[in-house]
Scaffold this motif. Structure first.
Motif, PDB file in Angstrom:
ATOM      1  N   PRO A  12      23.052  47.677 -28.261  1.00 54.19           N
ATOM      2  CA  PRO A  12      22.907  46.263 -27.886  1.00 54.19           C
ATOM      3  C   PRO A  12      21.553  45.676 -28.303  1.00 54.19           C
ATOM      4  O   PRO A  12      21.483  44.517 -28.716  1.00 54.19           O
ATOM      5  CB  PRO A  12      23.042  46.271 -26.354  1.00 54.19           C
ATOM      6  CG  PRO A  12      23.825  47.503 -26.056  1.00 54.19           C
ATOM      7  CD  PRO A  12      23.392  48.505 -27.087  1.00 54.19           C
ATOM      8  N   ALA A  13      20.500  46.467 -28.229  1.00 56.68           N
ATOM      9  CA  ALA A  13      19.190  45.970 -28.658  1.00 56.68           C
ATOM     10  C   ALA A  13      19.188  45.684 -30.157  1.00 56.68           C
ATOM     11  O   ALA A  13      18.644  44.673 -30.611  1.00 56.68           O
ATOM     12  CB  ALA A  13      18.107  46.980 -28.308  1.00 56.68           C
ATOM     13  N   GLY A  14      19.814  46.559 -30.925  1.00 55.64           N
ATOM     14  CA  GLY A  14      19.906  46.333 -32.373  1.00 55.64           C
ATOM     15  C   GLY A  14      20.697  45.083 -32.705  1.00 55.64           C
ATOM     16  O   GLY A  14      20.340  44.319 -33.609  1.00 55.64           O
ATOM     17  N   VAL A  15      21.777  44.856 -31.963  1.00 53.77           N
ATOM     18  CA  VAL A  15      22.580  43.646 -32.165  1.00 53.77           C
ATOM     19  C   VAL A  15      21.741  42.414 -31.831  1.00 53.77           C
ATOM     20  O   VAL A  15      21.772  41.408 -32.541  1.00 53.77           O
ATOM     21  CB  VAL A  15      23.857  43.696 -31.303  1.00 53.77           C
ATOM     22  CG1 VAL A  15      24.583  42.357 -31.310  1.00 53.77           C
ATOM     23  CG2 VAL A  15      24.770  44.806 -31.794  1.00 53.77           C
ATOM     24  N   GLY A  16      20.950  42.501 -30.762  1.00 56.46           N
ATOM     25  CA  GLY A  16      20.082  41.380 -30.395  1.00 56.46           C
ATOM     26  C   GLY A  16      19.048  41.068 -31.458  1.00 56.46           C
ATOM     27  O   GLY A  16      18.767  39.904 -31.754  1.00 56.46           O
ATOM     28  N   VAL A  17      18.496  42.118 -32.052  1.00 55.03           N
ATOM     29  CA  VAL A  17      17.522  41.909 -33.126  1.00 55.03           C
ATOM     30  C   VAL A  17      18.191  41.204 -34.300  1.00 55.03           C
ATOM     31  O   VAL A  17      17.645  40.252 -34.868  1.00 55.03           O
ATOM     32  CB  VAL A  17      16.906  43.260 -33.566  1.00 55.03           C
ATOM     33  CG1 VAL A  17      16.152  43.114 -34.870  1.00 55.03           C
ATOM     34  CG2 VAL A  17      15.984  43.792 -32.483  1.00 55.03           C
ATOM     35  N   HIS A  69      18.807  37.509 -33.672  1.00 61.04           N
ATOM     36  CA  HIS A  69      17.616  36.650 -33.667  1.00 61.04           C
ATOM     37  C   HIS A  69      16.682  36.950 -34.835  1.00 61.04           C
ATOM     38  O   HIS A  69      15.484  36.748 -34.739  1.00 61.04           O
ATOM     39  CB  HIS A  69      16.866  36.828 -32.345  1.00 61.04           C
ATOM     40  CG  HIS A  69      17.671  36.405 -31.158  1.00 61.04           C
ATOM     41  ND1 HIS A  69      17.975  35.088 -30.900  1.00 61.04           N
ATOM     42  CD2 HIS A  69      18.263  37.129 -30.178  1.00 61.04           C
ATOM     43  CE1 HIS A  69      18.711  35.020 -29.806  1.00 61.04           C
ATOM     44  NE2 HIS A  69      18.908  36.241 -29.348  1.00 61.04           N
ATOM     45  N   ILE A  70      17.231  37.392 -35.954  1.00 59.17           N
ATOM     46  CA  ILE A  70      16.409  37.767 -37.093  1.00 59.17           C
ATOM     47  C   ILE A  70      15.630  36.565 -37.652  1.00 59.17           C
ATOM     48  O   ILE A  70      14.497  36.713 -38.108  1.00 59.17           O
ATOM     49  CB  ILE A  70      17.267  38.456 -38.201  1.00 59.17           C
ATOM     50  CG1 ILE A  70      16.362  39.175 -39.201  1.00 59.17           C
ATOM     51  CG2 ILE A  70      18.155  37.467 -38.906  1.00 59.17           C
ATOM     52  CD1 ILE A  70      15.825  40.453 -38.683  1.00 59.17           C
ATOM     53  N   MET A 116      14.358  34.080 -35.931  1.00 57.38           N
ATOM     54  CA  MET A 116      13.190  33.891 -35.070  1.00 57.38           C
ATOM     55  C   MET A 116      12.139  34.963 -35.356  1.00 57.38           C
ATOM     56  O   MET A 116      10.937  34.681 -35.361  1.00 57.38           O
ATOM     57  CB  MET A 116      13.596  33.938 -33.602  1.00 57.38           C
ATOM     58  CG  MET A 116      12.441  33.691 -32.651  1.00 57.38           C
ATOM     59  SD  MET A 116      12.907  33.762 -30.922  1.00 57.38           S
ATOM     60  CE  MET A 116      13.273  35.494 -30.731  1.00 57.38           C
ATOM     61  N   LEU A 117      12.578  36.184 -35.609  1.00 57.98           N
ATOM     62  CA  LEU A 117      11.642  37.255 -35.917  1.00 57.98           C
ATOM     63  C   LEU A 117      10.910  36.988 -37.229  1.00 57.98           C
ATOM     64  O   LEU A 117       9.731  37.332 -37.360  1.00 57.98           O
ATOM     65  CB  LEU A 117      12.365  38.603 -35.978  1.00 57.98           C
ATOM     66  CG  LEU A 117      12.810  39.163 -34.641  1.00 57.98           C
ATOM     67  CD1 LEU A 117      13.654  40.410 -34.842  1.00 57.98           C
ATOM     68  CD2 LEU A 117      11.610  39.479 -33.775  1.00 57.98           C
ATOM     69  N   ARG A 118      11.590  36.384 -38.196  1.00 55.97           N
ATOM     70  CA  ARG A 118      10.924  36.041 -39.452  1.00 55.97           C
ATOM     71  C   ARG A 118       9.801  35.045 -39.212  1.00 55.97           C
ATOM     72  O   ARG A 118       8.759  35.127 -39.841  1.00 55.97           O
ATOM     73  CB  ARG A 118      11.936  35.441 -40.433  1.00 55.97           C
ATOM     74  CG  ARG A 118      12.639  36.462 -41.246  1.00 55.97           C
ATOM     75  CD  ARG A 118      13.383  35.817 -42.419  1.00 55.97           C
ATOM     76  NE  ARG A 118      14.508  36.665 -42.727  1.00 55.97           N
ATOM     77  CZ  ARG A 118      15.784  36.356 -42.528  1.00 55.97           C
ATOM     78  NH1 ARG A 118      16.119  35.179 -42.057  1.00 55.97           N
ATOM     79  NH2 ARG A 118      16.728  37.203 -42.826  1.00 55.97           N
ATOM     80  N   GLU A 119      10.025  34.106 -38.306  1.00 56.07           N
ATOM     81  CA  GLU A 119       9.013  33.095 -38.010  1.00 56.07           C
ATOM     82  C   GLU A 119       7.864  33.656 -37.174  1.00 56.07           C
ATOM     83  O   GLU A 119       6.723  33.249 -37.330  1.00 56.07           O
ATOM     84  CB  GLU A 119       9.645  31.922 -37.262  1.00 56.07           C
ATOM     85  CG  GLU A 119      10.650  31.145 -38.072  1.00 56.07           C
ATOM     86  CD  GLU A 119      11.361  30.102 -37.234  1.00 56.07           C
ATOM     87  OE1 GLU A 119      10.916  29.824 -36.108  1.00 56.07           O
ATOM     88  OE2 GLU A 119      12.374  29.566 -37.720  1.00 56.07           O
ATOM     89  N   GLU A 120       8.151  34.566 -36.286  1.00 60.38           N
ATOM     90  CA  GLU A 120       7.150  35.078 -35.339  1.00 60.38           C
ATOM     91  C   GLU A 120       6.767  36.528 -35.607  1.00 60.38           C
ATOM     92  O   GLU A 120       6.343  37.234 -34.707  1.00 60.38           O
ATOM     93  CB  GLU A 120       7.704  34.961 -33.908  1.00 60.38           C
ATOM     94  CG  GLU A 120       8.091  33.568 -33.499  1.00 60.38           C
ATOM     95  CD  GLU A 120       6.893  32.635 -33.362  1.00 60.38           C
ATOM     96  OE1 GLU A 120       5.765  33.135 -33.140  1.00 60.38           O
ATOM     97  OE2 GLU A 120       7.088  31.416 -33.491  1.00 60.38           O
TER      98      GLU A 120
END
Length: 121
Positions: free
Chosen positions: A68-73, A76-77, A79-83
């Motif tokens: 589930p954590a991997g799916v969450g990442v 929200h990929i 958002m991760l690119r921005e932050e």
């Protein structure tokens, strides 16, 4: 028998969640539940055999709990690119802090055990 110990784990988690909600502690409920389980086992003096087997089974399949954590990442990929700088800094700093705190606790425990051995022996 195993169902009883799975229920015990879930009850400890529930109690932890309830304590966090009632006291507004800044700690996740499952962590408080784990502490409650630890206190119960410490007071008992040993880990019941059934609980030991249930926990071993959960630990053997721990990797499944990261799905589930991997799916969450992946969800929200963008958002991760921005932050990515903030996320990377948080991961690096929390890792360093964890290593430092673990080292200090271990050093303290070693000193404590040595003092106990000196007073007993």
């Amino acid at each position: 028998m195993a169902l009883r110990f799975i229920a015990l784990l879930l009850v400890c988690q529930l109690l932890g969640e309830m304590l966090v909600v009632w006291t507004e502690l800044p700690v996740p409920g499952p962590v408080v539940g784990m502490a409650l389980l630890f206190v119960g086992v410490a007071l008992r003096g040993s880990v019941p055999e059934g609980l030991d087997r249930v926990v071993d089974g959960l630990l053997a399949n721990l990797s499944l709990l990261f799905v589930p954590a991997g799916v969450g990442v992946m969800l929200h990929i963008a958002m991760l690119r921005e932050e990515w700088i903030a996320v990377t800094a948080a991961i690096v700093l929390s890792t360093i802090l964890t290593i430092v705190v673990t080292g200090l606790v271990m050093a303290g425990l070693i000193r404590w055990v040595e003092r106990r051995r000196q007073t007993e022996g």
